[in-house]
Design a protein around this motif. Structure first.
Motif, PDB file in Angstrom:
ATOM      1  N   LYS A  78      25.581 -16.413  -4.471  1.00 52.75           N
ATOM      2  CA  LYS A  78      25.965 -16.611  -3.072  1.00 52.75           C
ATOM      3  C   LYS A  78      26.771 -15.428  -2.556  1.00 52.75           C
ATOM      4  O   LYS A  78      27.440 -14.734  -3.318  1.00 52.75           O
ATOM      5  N   LYS A  79      26.697 -15.244  -1.243  1.00 55.99           N
ATOM      6  CA  LYS A  79      27.477 -14.186  -0.596  1.00 55.99           C
ATOM      7  C   LYS A  79      28.316 -14.856   0.485  1.00 55.99           C
ATOM      8  O   LYS A  79      27.762 -15.468   1.395  1.00 55.99           O
ATOM      9  N   ALA A  80      29.626 -14.773   0.355  1.00 52.96           N
ATOM     10  CA  ALA A  80      30.489 -15.439   1.337  1.00 52.96           C
ATOM     11  C   ALA A  80      31.433 -14.425   1.973  1.00 52.96           C
ATOM     12  O   ALA A  80      31.183 -13.928   3.059  1.00 52.96           O
ATOM     13  N   CYS A  81      32.535 -14.081   1.275  1.00 60.00           N
ATOM     14  CA  CYS A  81      33.512 -13.173   1.887  1.00 60.00           C
ATOM     15  C   CYS A  81      32.990 -11.743   1.969  1.00 60.00           C
ATOM     16  O   CYS A  81      33.350 -10.999   2.861  1.00 60.00           O
ATOM     17  N   ASN A  82      32.160 -11.335   1.016  1.00 55.00           N
ATOM     18  CA  ASN A  82      31.630  -9.965   0.930  1.00 55.00           C
ATOM     19  C   ASN A  82      32.739  -8.940   0.768  1.00 55.00           C
ATOM     20  O   ASN A  82      32.595  -7.794   1.186  1.00 55.00           O
ATOM     21  N   MET A 101      35.013  -9.169  -2.297  1.00 54.72           N
ATOM     22  CA  MET A 101      35.571  -9.370  -3.632  1.00 54.72           C
ATOM     23  C   MET A 101      36.792 -10.277  -3.642  1.00 54.72           C
ATOM     24  O   MET A 101      37.735 -10.053  -4.388  1.00 54.72           O
ATOM     25  N   THR A 102      36.784 -11.300  -2.784  1.00 58.72           N
ATOM     26  CA  THR A 102      37.940 -12.184  -2.715  1.00 58.72           C
ATOM     27  C   THR A 102      37.634 -13.591  -3.196  1.00 58.72           C
ATOM     28  O   THR A 102      38.488 -14.228  -3.814  1.00 58.72           O
ATOM     29  N   CYS A 103      36.409 -14.093  -2.950  1.00 57.78           N
ATOM     30  CA  CYS A 103      36.164 -15.526  -3.172  1.00 57.78           C
ATOM     31  C   CYS A 103      35.442 -15.841  -4.478  1.00 57.78           C
ATOM     32  O   CYS A 103      35.480 -16.966  -4.954  1.00 57.78           O
ATOM     33  N   GLY A 104      34.752 -14.873  -5.070  1.00 50.87           N
ATOM     34  CA  GLY A 104      34.053 -15.108  -6.336  1.00 50.87           C
ATOM     35  C   GLY A 104      32.702 -15.792  -6.198  1.00 50.87           C
ATOM     36  O   GLY A 104      32.035 -16.041  -7.204  1.00 50.87           O
ATOM     37  N   SER A 105      32.257 -16.078  -4.966  1.00 50.21           N
ATOM     38  CA  SER A 105      30.965 -16.774  -4.791  1.00 50.21           C
ATOM     39  C   SER A 105      29.800 -15.991  -5.381  1.00 50.21           C
ATOM     40  O   SER A 105      28.796 -16.567  -5.785  1.00 50.21           O
ATOM     41  N   CYS A 106      29.920 -14.666  -5.389  1.00 46.05           N
ATOM     42  CA  CYS A 106      28.800 -13.812  -5.801  1.00 46.05           C
ATOM     43  C   CYS A 106      28.895 -13.403  -7.272  1.00 46.05           C
ATOM     44  O   CYS A 106      28.218 -12.461  -7.679  1.00 46.05           O
ATOM     45  N   GLU A 146      32.111  -9.480  -9.535  1.00 54.96           N
ATOM     46  CA  GLU A 146      31.706  -9.826  -8.175  1.00 54.96           C
ATOM     47  C   GLU A 146      30.604  -8.856  -7.729  1.00 54.96           C
ATOM     48  O   GLU A 146      30.844  -7.648  -7.596  1.00 54.96           O
ATOM     49  N   CYS A 183      29.334  -8.448  -4.911  1.00 52.08           N
ATOM     50  CA  CYS A 183      29.508  -7.849  -3.583  1.00 52.08           C
ATOM     51  C   CYS A 183      30.383  -6.611  -3.647  1.00 52.08           C
ATOM     52  O   CYS A 183      30.567  -5.934  -2.637  1.00 52.08           O
TER      53      CYS A 183
HETATM   54  S1  FES Z   1      31.072 -12.805  -1.673  1.00 54.60           S
HETATM   55 FE1  FES Z   1      33.175 -13.318  -2.015  1.00 54.60          FE
HETATM   56  S2  FES Z   1      33.658 -12.198  -3.820  1.00 54.60           S
HETATM   57 FE2  FES Z   1      31.641 -11.561  -3.332  1.00 54.60          FE
END
Ligand code: FES
Ligand code: FES
Length: 228
Positions: free
Chosen positions: A108-112, A114-119, A129, A131
């Motif tokens: 997944k791509k969320a914050c883009n 390197m803050t949320c870890g979704s990717c 990460e 992104c």
């Molecule tokens: S999209 Fe949030 S850390 Fe990569």
């Protein structure tokens, strides 16, 4: 057993705690995001000045600069054990190649930023990460995404435990968290809750489902131990 280190991008509050050690509200998350975007903005300004200086004092002969340094090039990426050639610009992020060029949309791509870890994916077994990682840099390395599923016993154990332990509300964070938990369970199938929190410290769950996520990892660990 050695304590698992916190991820380097672990977001912290004023008391130095990650959301894994305290309840996080939507307001906390918005504040964290605003702070992170401020830092990133400052870095761009500083980087811009540095880049200008480098151009002014640089001594490289013009002939060493490629005509178009950003021209797309063919790279071979090994993803989930399969090598695939993809054409990428040197500035294309790994998350975009995985999702847009290879159709691996479980990442997944969320914050883009390197803050949320979704990717989060694994690169040579380490949670990274995607992104914040250039696709060209990933050539020659072993990349693992959540699509590896049953081919990886640890990823499979986490995916099997997820619905039993109610890992997800919206589930958007789940694939990245499963990737982040995989290196821990590969090394240690009997982790403490503190180990799990440290391994997942770079991941944010916007639904605040932290206790269920920890329970998922503990259940997967128990199943990997043979149910003991
Ligand atoms: S999209 Fe949030 S850390 Fe990569
Ligand atoms: S379950 Fe919704 S973001 Fe984690």
């Amino acid at each position: 057993m050695a304590k698992t280190k916190k991820r380097s991008n672990a977001p912290k509050d004023d008391a130095g705690e990650t959301p894994w050690n305290r309840p996080i509200s939507r307001r906390d998350f918005v504040k964290t995001g605003i702070a992170a975007s401020g830092v990133a903005g400052a870095a761009v300004v500083v980087g811009g000045k540095g880049g200008l200086q480098a151009l002014q004092v640089g001594t490289l002969p013009v002939t060493t600069v490629p005509a178009d340094p950003f021209a797309p090039r063919l790279v071979t990426l090994n993803v989930n054990g399969t090598s695939t050639q993809v054409q990428v610009s040197p500035r294309t992020l790994l998350v975009d190649v995985l999702r847009d060029s290879m159709g691996l949309i479980a990442t997944k791509k969320a914050c883009n930023r390197m803050t949320c870890g979704s990717c989060t994916v694994l690169i040579d077994g380490q949670a990274i990460e995607a992104c914040g990682y250039l696709a060209v840099r990933a050539a020659g390395h072993q990349i693992v995404t959540p699509e590896i599923a049953t081919k990886d016993p640890v990823v499979n154990a986490l995916q099997q435990a997820a619905p039993i332990a109610d890992m997800g509300q919206c589930c958007y964070c789940n694939p990245g968290i499963i990737m982040a938990a995989t290196p821990l369970l590969r090394q240690n199938t009997n982790p403490s809750v503190a180990d799990v929190k440290a391994a997942l410290s770079g991941n944010i769950c916007r639904c605040g489902n932290y206790m269920h996520i920890i329970n998922t990892v503990m259940l997967a660990a128990q199943n990997l131990r043979g149910g003991s």
